[in-house]
Design a protein around this motif. Structure first.
Motif, PDB file in Angstrom:
ATOM      1  N   PRO A   1       0.914  -1.124   0.046  1.00 16.77           N
ATOM      2  CA  PRO A   1      -0.036  -0.019  -0.030  1.00 16.77           C
ATOM      3  C   PRO A   1       0.822   1.280   0.128  1.00 16.77           C
ATOM      4  CG  PRO A   1       0.205  -0.995   2.199  1.00 16.77           C
ATOM      5  CD  PRO A   1       0.747  -1.998   1.351  1.00 16.77           C
ATOM      6  N   ARG A   2       0.352   2.319  -0.683  1.00 16.41           N
ATOM      7  CA  ARG A   2       1.094   3.744  -0.530  1.00 16.41           C
ATOM      8  C   ARG A   2       0.526   4.460   0.230  1.00 16.41           C
ATOM      9  NH1 ARG A   2       1.430  -0.144  -4.773  1.00 16.41           N
ATOM     10  NH2 ARG A   2       2.926   0.590  -6.740  1.00 16.41           N
ATOM     11  N   GLN A   3      -0.905   4.268   0.745  1.00 13.95           N
ATOM     12  CA  GLN A   3      -1.697   4.853   1.678  1.00 13.95           C
ATOM     13  C   GLN A   3      -2.633   3.982   2.203  1.00 13.95           C
ATOM     14  OE1 GLN A   3      -4.353   7.852   0.240  1.00 13.95           O
ATOM     15  NE2 GLN A   3      -3.955   7.260  -1.955  1.00 13.95           N
ATOM     16  N   LEU A   4      -2.842   3.898   3.414  1.00 16.24           N
ATOM     17  CA  LEU A   4      -3.611   3.007   4.103  1.00 16.24           C
ATOM     18  C   LEU A   4      -4.328   3.525   5.415  1.00 16.24           C
ATOM     19  CD1 LEU A   4      -2.270   1.591   7.042  1.00 16.24           C
ATOM     20  CD2 LEU A   4      -0.725   0.818   5.479  1.00 16.24           C
ATOM     21  N   PHE A   5      -5.334   2.726   5.721  1.00 14.46           N
ATOM     22  CA  PHE A   5      -5.805   3.096   7.284  1.00 14.46           C
ATOM     23  C   PHE A   5      -6.050   1.869   7.908  1.00 14.46           C
ATOM     24  CE2 PHE A   5      -9.308   3.861  10.062  1.00 14.46           C
ATOM     25  CZ  PHE A   5      -9.380   4.904  10.444  1.00 14.46           C
ATOM     26  N   ASP A   6      -5.387   1.488   9.050  1.00 13.24           N
ATOM     27  CA  ASP A   6      -5.274   0.476   9.729  1.00 13.24           C
ATOM     28  C   ASP A   6      -6.407   0.458  10.948  1.00 13.24           C
ATOM     29  OD1 ASP A   6      -5.120  -1.731  11.457  1.00 13.24           O
ATOM     30  OD2 ASP A   6      -2.861  -1.450  11.407  1.00 13.24           O
ATOM     31  N   THR A   7      -7.367  -0.216  10.736  1.00  9.36           N
ATOM     32  CA  THR A   7      -8.718  -0.285  11.921  1.00  9.36           C
ATOM     33  C   THR A   7      -8.529  -1.042  13.043  1.00  9.36           C
ATOM     34  OG1 THR A   7      -9.713  -2.394  10.906  1.00  9.36           O
ATOM     35  CG2 THR A   7     -10.581  -0.260  10.072  1.00  9.36           C
ATOM     36  N   GLU A   8      -7.175  -1.620  13.141  1.00 10.78           N
ATOM     37  CA  GLU A   8      -6.876  -2.104  14.617  1.00 10.78           C
ATOM     38  C   GLU A   8      -5.814  -0.839  15.315  1.00 10.78           C
ATOM     39  OE1 GLU A   8      -4.563  -5.572  16.544  1.00 10.78           O
ATOM     40  OE2 GLU A   8      -3.346  -4.426  15.276  1.00 10.78           O
ATOM     41  N   LEU A   9      -5.032  -0.473  14.699  1.00  8.44           N
ATOM     42  CA  LEU A   9      -4.465   0.725  15.060  1.00  8.44           C
ATOM     43  C   LEU A   9      -5.208   1.877  15.330  1.00  8.44           C
ATOM     44  CD1 LEU A   9      -1.752   1.995  16.128  1.00  8.44           C
ATOM     45  CD2 LEU A   9      -1.109   2.333  13.602  1.00  8.44           C
ATOM     46  N   GLY A  10      -6.358   2.213  14.567  1.00  4.36           N
ATOM     47  CA  GLY A  10      -7.071   3.190  14.424  1.00  4.36           C
ATOM     48  C   GLY A  10      -7.935   3.153  15.834  1.00  4.36           C
ATOM     49  N   GLY A  11      -8.280   1.682  16.170  1.00  5.67           N
ATOM     50  CA  GLY A  11      -9.165   1.649  17.367  1.00  5.67           C
ATOM     51  C   GLY A  11      -8.319   1.870  18.700  1.00  5.67           C
ATOM     52  N   ARG A  12      -7.020   1.678  18.632  1.00  6.92           N
ATOM     53  CA  ARG A  12      -6.104   1.847  19.755  1.00  6.92           C
ATOM     54  C   ARG A  12      -6.181   3.365  20.120  1.00  6.92           C
ATOM     55  NH1 ARG A  12      -3.096  -2.209  21.562  1.00  6.92           N
ATOM     56  NH2 ARG A  12      -3.004  -4.134  20.266  1.00  6.92           N
ATOM     57  N   LEU A  13      -5.911   4.139  18.844  1.00  7.83           N
ATOM     58  CA  LEU A  13      -5.634   5.636  19.276  1.00  7.83           C
ATOM     59  C   LEU A  13      -7.038   6.318  19.534  1.00  7.83           C
ATOM     60  CD1 LEU A  13      -3.488   6.667  15.736  1.00  7.83           C
ATOM     61  CD2 LEU A  13      -2.860   6.229  18.123  1.00  7.83           C
ATOM     62  N   ALA A  14      -8.294   5.592  18.998  1.00 14.31           N
ATOM     63  CA  ALA A  14      -9.501   6.102  19.517  1.00 14.31           C
ATOM     64  C   ALA A  14      -9.880   5.675  20.817  1.00 14.31           C
ATOM     65  CB  ALA A  14     -10.702   5.595  18.459  1.00 14.31           C
ATOM     66  N   GLY A  15      -9.035   4.970  21.229  1.00 10.89           N
ATOM     67  CA  GLY A  15      -9.322   4.651  22.895  1.00 10.89           C
ATOM     68  C   GLY A  15     -10.367   3.363  22.940  1.00 10.89           C
ATOM     69  N   LEU A  16     -10.443   2.469  22.096  1.00 14.11           N
ATOM     70  CA  LEU A  16     -11.462   1.601  22.179  1.00 14.11           C
ATOM     71  C   LEU A  16     -10.773   0.311  23.270  1.00 14.11           C
ATOM     72  CD1 LEU A  16     -12.617   2.866  19.602  1.00 14.11           C
ATOM     73  CD2 LEU A  16     -12.957   0.506  18.808  1.00 14.11           C
ATOM     74  N   PRO A  17     -11.741  -0.283  24.223  1.00 17.77           N
ATOM     75  CA  PRO A  17     -11.041  -1.219  25.212  1.00 17.77           C
ATOM     76  C   PRO A  17     -10.644  -2.446  24.449  1.00 17.77           C
ATOM     77  CG  PRO A  17     -13.263  -1.085  25.529  1.00 17.77           C
ATOM     78  CD  PRO A  17     -12.855   0.178  24.284  1.00 17.77           C
ATOM     79  N   LYS A  18     -11.256  -2.971  23.067  1.00 20.23           N
ATOM     80  CA  LYS A  18     -10.689  -4.012  22.582  1.00 20.23           C
ATOM     81  C   LYS A  18     -10.523  -3.638  21.169  1.00 20.23           C
ATOM     82  CE  LYS A  18     -13.382  -7.084  25.573  1.00 20.23           C
ATOM     83  NZ  LYS A  18     -14.394  -8.261  25.797  1.00 20.23           N
ATOM     84  N   VAL A  19      -9.795  -3.967  20.511  1.00 18.15           N
ATOM     85  CA  VAL A  19      -9.453  -3.818  19.147  1.00 18.15           C
ATOM     86  C   VAL A  19      -9.349  -4.875  17.974  1.00 18.15           C
ATOM     87  CG1 VAL A  19      -8.314  -1.718  19.797  1.00 18.15           C
ATOM     88  CG2 VAL A  19      -6.728  -3.485  19.562  1.00 18.15           C
ATOM     89  N   GLY A  20      -9.946  -6.195  18.468  1.00 21.55           N
ATOM     90  CA  GLY A  20     -10.066  -7.012  17.444  1.00 21.55           C
ATOM     91  C   GLY A  20     -11.162  -6.591  16.371  1.00 21.55           C
ATOM     92  N   LEU A  21     -11.234  -7.340  15.354  1.00 20.34           N
ATOM     93  CA  LEU A  21     -12.044  -6.722  14.042  1.00 20.34           C
ATOM     94  C   LEU A  21     -13.690  -6.977  14.578  1.00 20.34           C
ATOM     95  CD1 LEU A  21     -12.715  -5.789  11.336  1.00 20.34           C
ATOM     96  CD2 LEU A  21     -12.437  -8.165  10.634  1.00 20.34           C
TER      97      LEU A  21
END
Length: 419
Positions: free
Chosen positions: A115-135
């Protein structure tokens, strides 16, 4: 939507893709059709890959899944199609949406995809403060949808792939783009979009974990090995096992589990008859696997032990690997009490910062970077925060991490631990 409101609702269980399970692409003609469809699609593309971890040697992909608006879902078999650079070229200007990108980027790169640009929904969940970040957890949080995960640990090198597995694989990309939209809105509302963008940009350059020049040292149970001769025996046994695993295309643990390998190195039996029974393993199934491995490859193990026994003293490896890293944190109090106090205060201050921003402390700054700065602090000069920022930059910290953590570290170094 808040976590409380989601929990108040009953999750919708998603059992099948909305368009059904697509046929697996297995030839050049099918790949051409997939590329044509994905090229004319719109918006980001959801990407996932399935590996045969625990079954096959290495971490190669055995299925690649993609979904894009206007293109539908595509399942591509990389076994007959090991070169996907033309697919990569078709997606060169497209944002990829992945979950836990560090797991998939290396195996996709083997196929010619990056990828040249991406969005990682696990890492994004960590930054958003979610308590669990599995899909499943993040889908529940943002979309109120839950996914079945019963096929996550199957042997994806199996051919033909069973239909229930393919359904599971298609569902992994079914809602990734919708999830990216909702998570992106949340990050924006929290003022964390720039942080996420910096993290995602860094991921486009991720190449995989660095196992160093002595991967045998990562054998589980190495803490029991206390002499250079035993270390050499682990090394020779590890290499013999790795050669066998590579030749048979199975994970090394299926040849011989780590506990049995270390047990052999510590006992260094001189004959096949004395190799033992595999009782070093816990549990009947692991013991059976160890027994089979000892019996099937007994000549290889004896040969490896003999090689280590014949090494001259100056050919033996050190018990501990040479490293420029600081000692383990547990040893600081004895080796440098002042540094230990610095670390304790910095950890406490970063924990408070983590709680304030609702970001895991390890995402604010890697523990290794923190230890390196505090074990051997730089001369602070006239602008301590700028000095610390430069050190953190050299260690790979992103701008948002430096902005938040450099003041904390500079304050600890300037003023010392709290009384």
């Amino acid at each position: 939507m808040t976590q409380e409101s989601i929990e108040a609702e009953e999750f919708v269980r998603l059992d099948a893709p909305r368009d059904g399970v697509p046929a697996v692409v297995q030839d050049d003609s099918g790949l051409h059709d997939a590329i044509a469809a994905l090229r004319v699609g719109t918006g980001p593309v959801a990407v996932d890959a399935e590996r045969a971890s625990g079954y096959r040697y290495g971490q190669s992909a055995y299925l690649v899944q993609l979904r894009r608006a206007g293109s539908g879902t595509w399942l591509i078999d990389p076994v007959p199609l090991p070169d996907l650079h033309t697919l990569d070229e078709a997606l060169a200007d497209t944002e990829w949406v992945l979950h836990a990108a560090t797991q998939d980027i290396p195996c996709l790169a083997e196929l010619g995809m990056r990828p040249r640009q991406l969005f990682d929904t696990e890492l994004g969940g960590r930054l958003a403060g979610l308590p669990k970040v599995g899909l499943s957890a993040v889908l529940e949080f943002y979309l109120g949808v839950t996914l079945a995960k019963e096929h996550s640990a199957v042997d994806w090198s199996t051919r033909p792939l069973p239909e229930p597995w393919l359904r599971y694989a298609a569902l992994d990309v079914e809602l990734l783009v919708e999830l990216r939209t909702r998570m992106g809105q949340d990050l924006d509302e929290q003022g964390k979009s720039a942080w996420a963008a910096q993290e995602f940009d860094a991921l486009t350059r991720f190449t995989g974990p660095d196992h160093g020049s002595e991967p045998w040292r990562r054998t589980s149970g190495m803490h029991r090995v206390r002499t250079p001769r035993a270390s050499a025996t682990v090394r020779e046994l590890w290499q013999a096992r790795d050669d066998l695993a590579r030749a048979r295309d199975v994970t090394p643990a299926r040849i011989l589990p780590d506990a049995t390998l270390v047990d052999l190195a510590l006992r260094a039996p001189g004959s096949a008859r004395a190799l033992g029974s595999g009782k070093a393993e816990k549990g009947p199934s692991r013991q059976r696997r160890a027994q089979q491995g000892l019996k099937r490859h007994r000549a290889d193990w004896v040969r490896a032990i003999d090689v280590a026994a014949d090494l001259a003293q100056d050919e033996l490896p050190d018990v501990s690997a040479a490293s420029d890293a600081p000692p383990p944190a547990r040893a600081w109090a004895e080796r440098d009490p002042v540094a230990a106090d610095r670390l304790a205060r910095a950890r406490a201050d970063l924990a408070a910062l983590s709680e304030h921003y609702e970001v895991p402390v390890e995402n604010l700054l890697s523990p290794d970077s923190l230890r390196r700065v505090l074990w051997s602090p730089p001369e602070l000069g006239d602008d301590p925060q700028a000095t610390i920022g430069e050190v953190l930059t050299a260690l790979g910290a992103r701008p948002w991490q430096r902005e938040l953590t450099a003041p904390v570290i500079a304050d600890v170094l300037q003023n010392g631990p709290n009384p």
